[in-house]
Design a protein around this motif. Sequence first.
Motif, PDB file in Angstrom:
ATOM      1  N   MET A   1       0.846  -1.201   0.000  1.00  0.00           N
ATOM      2  CA  MET A   1       0.000   0.000   0.000  1.00  0.00           C
ATOM      3  C   MET A   1       0.879   1.248   0.000  1.00  0.00           C
ATOM      4  N   ALA A   2       0.441   2.273  -0.708  1.00  0.00           N
ATOM      5  CA  ALA A   2       1.237   3.507  -0.764  1.00  0.00           C
ATOM      6  C   ALA A   2       1.429   4.047   0.647  1.00  0.00           C
ATOM      7  N   ARG A   3       2.650   4.420   0.934  1.00  0.00           N
ATOM      8  CA  ARG A   3       2.972   4.937   2.265  1.00  0.00           C
ATOM      9  C   ARG A   3       2.620   6.412   2.366  1.00  0.00           C
TER      10      ARG A   3
ATOM     11  N   ASP B 178       3.874   1.578  -6.134  1.00  0.00           N
ATOM     12  CA  ASP B 178       2.920   2.085  -5.137  1.00  0.00           C
ATOM     13  C   ASP B 178       2.108   3.278  -5.623  1.00  0.00           C
ATOM     14  N   ILE B 179       2.737   4.097  -6.449  1.00  0.00           N
ATOM     15  CA  ILE B 179       2.070   5.307  -6.956  1.00  0.00           C
ATOM     16  C   ILE B 179       2.360   5.391  -8.452  1.00  0.00           C
ATOM     17  N   ILE B 180       1.310   5.617  -9.247  1.00  0.00           N
ATOM     18  CA  ILE B 180       1.455   5.668 -10.710  1.00  0.00           C
ATOM     19  C   ILE B 180       0.822   6.961 -11.217  1.00  0.00           C
ATOM     20  N   LYS B 207      -5.014  -4.645  -7.097  1.00  0.00           N
ATOM     21  CA  LYS B 207      -4.299  -5.872  -6.742  1.00  0.00           C
ATOM     22  C   LYS B 207      -3.023  -5.558  -5.969  1.00  0.00           C
ATOM     23  N   ASN B 208      -2.392  -4.442  -6.297  1.00  0.00           N
ATOM     24  CA  ASN B 208      -1.104  -4.101  -5.687  1.00  0.00           C
ATOM     25  C   ASN B 208      -1.206  -3.012  -4.628  1.00  0.00           C
ATOM     26  N   ASP B 209      -2.448  -2.686  -4.225  1.00  0.00           N
ATOM     27  CA  ASP B 209      -2.633  -1.610  -3.236  1.00  0.00           C
ATOM     28  C   ASP B 209      -1.908  -0.333  -3.651  1.00  0.00           C
ATOM     29  N   ALA B 210      -1.946  -0.051  -4.920  1.00  0.00           N
ATOM     30  CA  ALA B 210      -1.282   1.156  -5.425  1.00  0.00           C
ATOM     31  C   ALA B 210      -2.298   2.288  -5.598  1.00  0.00           C
TER      32      ALA B 210
END
Lengths: 409, 409
Positions: A1-3, B178-180, B207-210
């Motif tokens: 998860m993004a921090r 995480d961030i896109i 799926k990736n908690d992004a």
Amino acid sequence: MARINDNFLKLKAGYLFPEIGRRVAAYTEANADKASTLIRCGIGDVTEALPKAVQEAMHKAVDELGCRDTFRGYGPEQGYGFLREAIADNAFAGLDISADDIFVSDGSKCDTGNILDIFGKGNTIAVTDPVYPVYVDTNVMIGNTGEGDENGRYEGLVYLACTAENDFVPAIPKEKVDIIYLCYPNNPTGASATREQLQAWVDYALKNDAIILYDAAYEAFIQDADVPKSIYEIEGAKECALEFRSFSKNGGFTGVRCGYIVIPDSVFGSTATGEKISIKQLWSRRTSTKFNGASYPVQRGAEAVFSDAGKAEVAALVEHYMGNAALLRTACTELGLKVFGGENAPYVWVACPAGLSSWDMFDKMLSEANVVITPGSGFGAAGEGYFRISAFNSRANVEEVCKRLKALL
Amino acid sequence: MARINDNFLKLKAGYLFPEIGRRVAAYTEANADKASTLIRCGIGDVTEALPKAVQEAMHKAVDELGCRDTFRGYGPEQGYGFLREAIADNAFAGLDISADDIFVSDGSKCDTGNILDIFGKGNTIAVTDPVYPVYVDTNVMIGNTGEGDENGRYEGLVYLACTAENDFVPAIPKEKVDIIYLCYPNNPTGASATREQLQAWVDYALKNDAIILYDAAYEAFIQDADVPKSIYEIEGAKECALEFRSFSKNGGFTGVRCGYIVIPDSVFGSTATGEKISIKQLWSRRTSTKFNGASYPVQRGAEAVFSDAGKAEVAALVEHYMGNAALLRTACTELGLKVFGGENAPYVWVACPAGLSSWDMFDKMLSEANVVITPGSGFGAAGEGYFRISAFNSRANVEEVCKRLKALL
């Protein structure tokens, strides 16, 4: 998860003014009959109409945008030359500040927070107590502090106590600090700093290679000819100080939004390896990357503050608000309260009646006098036992507040 | 000495558009006779007059501020309810976005930079290549990257190549990020993303908690009914995406300044200890601490973009600019160049004639055709060999550019 940025979790309760808003909303909901006669002297927000010169300039700018031949799109990120020159020529006449030193923004609150982008980690940062909360909260958010304690003081910051004993201008610290926030005329205490006091701070900064972040948002309210209006009136300040200014309180721009930072070429910071870097160069890069300039009609409005008509209107507004401040000072003094500020600033800072804390006095004024003030402790631990009354209001409202104060105490 | 943010020193050469400005200034100085016929298709800045509906709303708002009874000072930091509601009702009709999800600002450039304040260290961040430089530079400045290489790529960022082969929509990465940052319709390539492509990205993010930072500043230019105008048209996006919007390109607000971020309640990040925190809550705190709301007359102007008259005028502006894009597409295609974009976006992205680099083509167009374009390599290594032509111009200028292109090649 993004921090997420965990520093945000260190922030206490919420910014002061939203908390006041919450209490006032709860009160007016429970006392609907009193809502129409509630008088707000809490947040320092102007109440009088925007100067005609500013209105006219904004109308003209909107018309320009409405015509293909005079349309303007993106402006210079640092502000239009016409405004930067008007600022340098008028607000800093004789102080050797050039248009190139001025960075126009959408307000001082943004600027005092955003300036931290260009500073690194490991600086020792000093703030006054009491203090404008934005300085502290933005340092917390960016990770320049440790945790906060029950008084709202954060580990890692150096707090400089402002008390009646030192006339609310802090003593020069014994330790070495790297960045110091000073605000004169002061929010919240209404105190002003003398030339000698500011000279001592500039001397300290030069000796310690420190930078002073000088917030002069209230300079227009200075009445005493001996009180410096700009830090650049002080010998050596161009080597160690940035100055924050705003059109909010003089021109009535709290809803229009315009401010600026002054950054002389001769202020430097250091890299990790000790290389000297120009602060102006860093802020210029930050500005061109993260900002797109203040609104064009707003910049034209700000320019008009310096026209002859604009100056006369601003002078009348200042006279009005300072007249209010004088009435509030007199009323509180006559009630036997200890009164500070209100002579070179639109804030009157008053010691609470014996036995009352700042929030006690806030609640008492709200529930018994139907008046909103600001609790001194909201600005820091050293503000406990004080309250702030804002002079930004109509004359009739201020006279009514004076009456209600007399009836209450 | 106060320590500066050393990350600034990692930044390369300077932001793309100031560099273009420098070359154009040097050229016009050396060729004063050509300055009056120079045509600028470089920076994506609108050229046509501000809509009448917007002008009228701004005039009215200035008049309100000019009258004590209707004066407004500080507004809500997140934007006035009237504008947040107009946005939710009009720009996101049927998408279950509420006024409370909208945060009004002074522009998308600021927002896409400032959003990083609320994210922590240690995130893996993906950007496209080519890319709007602000996404990259603001990550460099805040310390989310290592050093840059000779192609302008920074260590620590994941670059997602956008090429003719993938229609300038990047393939889903194999690694976890995480961030896109995604921008569609795209600046600079003018590409649009299909529903299926965006669905794949949202599925990946879930799926990736992004978190997807979706920049839709150019949505008004979408012509094809099948192309999604908002990320929230995609199933699951409300759990993983923020959307950035602007009034700059539809309403012609590049000089007026207004944008907004959409943050649904259901987007979360995580603390160091794994606690889930609402992104909206963090941004709200950031906004109330470091921002004081967009200018009131500007917010009234933005509201008018959604009036019936405003919508009709915006539609006419979009039709004008997209007519320009069609002409530029045709001209380049007839010259045998490979042409992309310009169908759902105001940018035409063109492969350089054989043997010419992006900056070669920039210099050739400037010196031989007296036309400013943008070199593709300025947007990233994968942009090398392309140039961008902006369709923001008068019809006459665009027709002249088409003629000059034909004469040149």
